[in-house]
Motif scaffolding. Structure first.
Motif, mmCIF file in Angstrom:
data_model
loop_
_atom_site.group_PDB
_atom_site.id
_atom_site.type_symbol
_atom_site.label_atom_id
_atom_site.label_comp_id
_atom_site.label_asym_id
_atom_site.label_seq_id
_atom_site.Cartn_x
_atom_site.Cartn_y
_atom_site.Cartn_z
ATOM 1 N N VAL A 136 5.339 36.360 67.720
ATOM 2 C CA VAL A 136 5.249 37.399 68.817
ATOM 3 C C VAL A 136 6.189 37.397 69.844
ATOM 4 N N ARG A 137 6.780 36.353 70.186
ATOM 5 C CA ARG A 137 7.864 36.327 71.030
ATOM 6 C C ARG A 137 9.272 37.043 70.640
ATOM 7 N N ARG A 138 9.226 36.788 69.148
ATOM 8 C CA ARG A 138 10.541 37.208 68.613
ATOM 9 C C ARG A 138 10.307 38.896 68.565
ATOM 10 N N LEU A 139 9.141 39.207 68.187
ATOM 11 C CA LEU A 139 8.921 40.759 68.096
ATOM 12 C C LEU A 139 8.751 41.441 69.308
ATOM 13 N N ALA A 140 8.237 40.800 70.314
ATOM 14 C CA ALA A 140 8.028 41.289 71.975
ATOM 15 C C ALA A 140 9.963 41.510 72.481
ATOM 16 N N ASP A 141 10.674 40.715 72.104
ATOM 17 C CA ASP A 141 12.164 40.675 72.407
ATOM 18 C C ASP A 141 12.555 41.975 71.719
ATOM 19 N N LYS A 142 12.295 42.090 70.192
ATOM 20 C CA LYS A 142 12.493 43.087 69.389
ATOM 21 C C LYS A 142 12.190 44.453 69.991
ATOM 22 N N ALA A 143 10.910 44.324 70.652
ATOM 23 C CA ALA A 143 10.366 45.767 70.961
ATOM 24 C C ALA A 143 11.105 46.113 72.446
ATOM 25 N N GLY A 144 11.815 45.348 73.082
ATOM 26 C CA GLY A 144 12.313 45.397 74.231
ATOM 27 C C GLY A 144 11.261 45.364 75.713
ATOM 28 N N ILE A 145 10.373 44.276 75.052
ATOM 29 C CA ILE A 145 9.095 44.275 76.455
ATOM 30 C C ILE A 145 9.872 43.163 77.630
#
Length: 362
Positions: A275-284
């Motif tokens: 989830v941390r990797r995907l949050a970074d990918k999403a630009g959150i």
């Protein structure tokens, strides 16, 4: 470690006697052994604490109670007091200690698992939960021993009604960006995150679910989940989440709902990283501190912010026993423009005007 064993009396058959410890989960045995290293042989505390941990229904709860009770046990021992002999003044002093005591944090560059007391003090809710765990142990010890009292019974707990959730949430747009990133990552990632968000699930509830827990009830797709404390609840699966699950499961009807390629349940640490990797990918913006519970936090927050939202419906959706817990997520709470005072004052003004008109007509 002090074992709880019933020995045969004279005249009975000389058969092997099974210890209650043999039926304890790993967390209970390890904690009892940890405590036994600090007390004299025969001291009742290790066995009582182990039995108390063993009766908790889930692995997550057992681990949490071990960490929480450890703080109290070490504090009592540091004052030269045996926890089973602790009184109300000491428990109250412990409550004050928690207000400023630093929390444990991983040591950068240190050994694996090494931690140090360098974190910020616990939040109101964390202190309330910790003291609740301590009270639970002492209540159990009183019943098991038939003597003593709970020193935490009269300790004033933090007022959670006035507290705010410490989790930094996301906007609905940011949640959509996160789920879009999960969808492009893999069917499993998308099904997992969408299920957790749209059903307001804790991570341990999602990872303990099995494919066999999916079902139907009065036309609704359902998932029979295990909630905090071990209780079960059948929750509605929204159609988008159901579709994502069908694509991911691809006809599979057995085994962990979210599993590895080897058929094992997903590791919570892996999901944290995911989830941390995907949050970074999403630009959150808060990607560096994003964690799985943010998904449930956001679901509850967004549900409360929806037009016409009713607190009791959102409370049930969030699986909160106390409506005050749900209120912590209410972004509308405290807004001046939503004060009911405006409405009652306006209605009062109308009645006063009617009264004045009737007086003037006389």
């Amino acid at each position: 470690m002090t074992e709880i064993v019933v020995r045969p009396s004279a005249g009975q058959l000389d058969t092997a006697v099974r210890s209650a410890v043999d039926d304890w989960p790993e967390e209970a045995v390890d904690f009892a052994n940890e405590l036994a290293a600090h007390y004299q042989p025969g001291d009742p505390l290790p066995a009582l604490a182990g039995a108390w941990i063993a009766r908790q229904k889930t692995k997550n709860t057992r681990g949490t109670y071990v960490r929480q009770f450890r703080v109290w046990e070490q504090y009592a021992r540091s004052t030269g007091t045996h926890p089973l002999e602790a009184n109300f003044p000491l428990a109250e002093a412990f409550s004050r200690y928690l207000e400023t005591a630093p929390t444990m944090r991983s040591v950068k560059g240190g050994k694996r698992g090494e931690k140090a007391p360098v974190g910020p003090p616990r939040s109101d809710s964390a202190r309330a939960n910790l003291m609740s765990a301590c009270s639970s142990f002492h209540h159990y010890a009183v019943r098991a021993r038939g003597e003593g009292s709970d020193p935490f019974e009269l300790v004033v707990r933090p007022d959670l009604e006035q507290a705010d959730s410490s989790t930094r949430g996301s906007t609905e747009e940011e949640s959509a960006l996160l789920l879009a990133a999960a969808r492009s990552d893999s069917p499993r990632a998308y099904a997992l995150l969408l299920t957790m968000y749209s059903m307001a699930l804790r991570l341990d509830s999602a990872l303990s679910a099995r494919a066999e827990d999916l079902g139907y009830d009065q036309g609704h797709r359902t998932l029979n989940v295990r909630l905090k404390g071990g209780r079960r609840k059948r929750k509605a699966v929204p159609p988008p989440a159901g579709h994502a699950l069908d694509l991911y499961l691809d006809g599979r009807t057995e085994g962990p709902l979210f599993q590895t390629s080897a058929g094992k349940p997903l590791d919570p640490k892996y999901v944290w990283t995911l989830v941390r990797r995907l949050a970074d990918k999403a630009g959150i913006k808060n990607a560096a501190t994003f964690h799985p519970h943010v998904l449930k936090h956001d679901a509850v927050t967004h549900a409360l912010a929806a037009p016409g939202a009713k607190l009791h419906d959102v409370q049930d959706f969030a699986d909160h026993k106390d409506p005050r817990t749900t209120r912590l997520y209410d972004q509308k709470k405290g807004r001046l423009d939503s004060s009911p005072g405006y409405g009652i004052a306006a209605r009062l003004a109308e009645r006063l005007a009617e009264h004045d008109d009737s007086e003037g007509a006389r």
